[in-house]
Design a protein around this motif. Structure first.
Motif, PDB file in Angstrom:
ATOM      1  N   ASP A  38      -0.405  -2.636   5.450  1.00  0.00           N
ATOM      2  CA  ASP A  38       0.018  -2.255   6.793  1.00  0.00           C
ATOM      3  C   ASP A  38       1.453  -1.727   6.686  1.00  0.00           C
ATOM      4  O   ASP A  38       2.381  -2.481   6.430  1.00  0.00           O
ATOM      5  N   TYR A  39       1.600  -0.448   6.859  1.00  0.00           N
ATOM      6  CA  TYR A  39       2.910   0.184   6.718  1.00  0.00           C
ATOM      7  C   TYR A  39       3.399   0.549   8.119  1.00  0.00           C
ATOM      8  O   TYR A  39       3.101   1.615   8.631  1.00  0.00           O
ATOM      9  N   TYR A  40       4.092  -0.385   8.757  1.00  0.00           N
ATOM     10  CA  TYR A  40       4.584  -0.184  10.130  1.00  0.00           C
ATOM     11  C   TYR A  40       3.469   0.314  11.048  1.00  0.00           C
ATOM     12  O   TYR A  40       3.648   1.246  11.824  1.00  0.00           O
ATOM     13  N   TYR A  50      -1.605   2.451   4.661  1.00  0.00           N
ATOM     14  CA  TYR A  50      -1.188   3.087   3.402  1.00  0.00           C
ATOM     15  C   TYR A  50      -2.048   2.547   2.270  1.00  0.00           C
ATOM     16  O   TYR A  50      -2.216   1.337   2.139  1.00  0.00           O
ATOM     17  N   TRP A  53      -5.404  -1.498   0.929  1.00  0.00           N
ATOM     18  CA  TRP A  53      -4.338  -0.829   1.672  1.00  0.00           C
ATOM     19  C   TRP A  53      -3.354  -1.860   2.193  1.00  0.00           C
ATOM     20  O   TRP A  53      -3.631  -3.049   2.208  1.00  0.00           O
ATOM     21  N   ILE A  78       2.313   3.632  -2.987  1.00  0.00           N
ATOM     22  CA  ILE A  78       1.612   3.554  -1.695  1.00  0.00           C
ATOM     23  C   ILE A  78       1.736   4.887  -0.975  1.00  0.00           C
ATOM     24  O   ILE A  78       2.773   5.558  -1.066  1.00  0.00           O
ATOM     25  N   SER A  79       0.686   5.265  -0.272  1.00  0.00           N
ATOM     26  CA  SER A  79       0.683   6.544   0.441  1.00  0.00           C
ATOM     27  C   SER A  79      -0.508   6.565   1.405  1.00  0.00           C
ATOM     28  O   SER A  79      -1.506   5.884   1.159  1.00  0.00           O
TER      29      SER A  79
END
Ligand code: ASN
Length: 311
Positions: free
Chosen positions: A69-71, A75, A67, A52-53
């Motif tokens: 939800d990264y905080y 991502y 994608w 993930i990036s």
């Protein structure tokens, strides 16, 4: 509905032929082992896969962009590690990764026999290298794998057309192939040949923005695809990379893409990226070719097939 599909998927899983799936996973193991040995001996460093990036390969065809939800940040799931490979060149001069990729491919690719939504590619990159340098690496590495596989496997598990291929492989220019064979040149040529061959000098509109133009404005790229013979199609894609800020920005715009999406790459390019070349080779496609199987999902333990509910 979900439960019904799940039951079906489980039935299918238990219905797999034990000997056959064992041969495929053994082949997969041997391919990775030989590739790793070959690259270790050649001074490569194995780096960790990125799953993930904020940034991933835009690809050149419409692929969904899943994608998480990264905080609170978006991502993406990795479609290829191209940009991380370019960034890695700041610290290393030769790297490789066994890189898991997710590509939610369009439904019209369902029957190609060579697309999986989840797959692994051996992705490598070499600082200051030319396209021809990495093409030679690819050919030698494939030879090493083929030799080992022919030693290790009972003929009944192998493609009857398999042999140690003559190096260097033939190189055909993209536009020459297209004018001789038409739009469908890749598959036609693949079916006609009994040795792997390279398609080189792919035009800009057929590729992503990151492959380097022969010279600014030429519209032709310093890139290549390797095509398996006997109708098995694309094995490798790669090339030299654009690494200068202005050039990358110009190429993103020419593709009609949004530079903001690639801010991470552009910021890095301002600080300085190295020239490099590299490629990716799909592991499951290699197994499919070596085993002479029509459907790539038949050689994978938990295949994610286009448009199908699977475990
Ligand atoms: N791995 C490829 C490369 O190095 C990129 C891709 O998979 N689309 O060019």
């Amino acid at each position: 509905m979900q439960n019904m599909l799940l039951n079906e998927a489980i039935e299918k899983y238990y219905g797999l032929n034990r000997e056959d799936i064992y041969a495929s996973m053994k082949m997969n193991t041997i391919i990775r082992e030989e590739m790793k040995l070959f690259l270790d001996m050649d001074g490569f460093i194995e780096v960790n896969p990125v799953i993930i990036s904020p940034i991933s390969d835009p690809l050149n065809h419409p692929v969904q962009d899943p994608w998480i939800d990264y905080y609170g940040f978006r991502y993406r799931l990795t479609k290829s590690m191209i940009f991380h490979k370019q960034l890695s060149m700041v610290f290393f001069d030769k790297i490789f990764i066994f890189s898991p990729n997710i590509r939610v491919e369009p439904l019209d690719r369902k029957s190609t026999g060579r697309h999986l939504v989840e797959f692994t590619q051996l992705d490598l990159e070499v600082r200051n290298a030319k396209r021809e340098d990495v093409m030679e690496i690819a050919e030698k590495m494939i030879e090493k794998v083929v030799r080992r596989v022919m030693e290790e496997f009972d003929i009944k598990f192998l493609n009857p057309g398999l042999k140690v291929f003559k190096r260097p492989y033939r190189k055909i220019k993209y536009l020459d192939a297209k004018s001789e064979y038409g739009e469908d040149f890749e598959l036609k040529l693949s079916k006609e040949m009994d040795e792997p061959f390279w398609i080189i000098d792919i035009p800009l509109e057929a590729r992503e923005f990151y492959d380097k133009e022969t010279e600014p404005g030429s519209g032709i790229l310093r890139d290549m695809d390797l095509i398996y013979p006997l109708g098995y199609g694309e094995a490798i894609s790669g090339g030299e990379r654009e690494y200068q800020y202005e050039r990358i920005l110009e190429r993103i715009k020419r593709k009609g893409q949004n530079p903001e999406e690639f801010a991470l790459l552009l910021e890095a390019a301002k600080k300085g990226l190295y020239p490099s070349a590299g490629f990716g080779i799909g592991i499951e496609r290699f197994v499919r070719f070596l085993r002479g199987k029509e459907d790539i999902s038949s050689i994978t333990l938990f295949p994610k097939k286009i448009g199908e509910f699977t475990i």
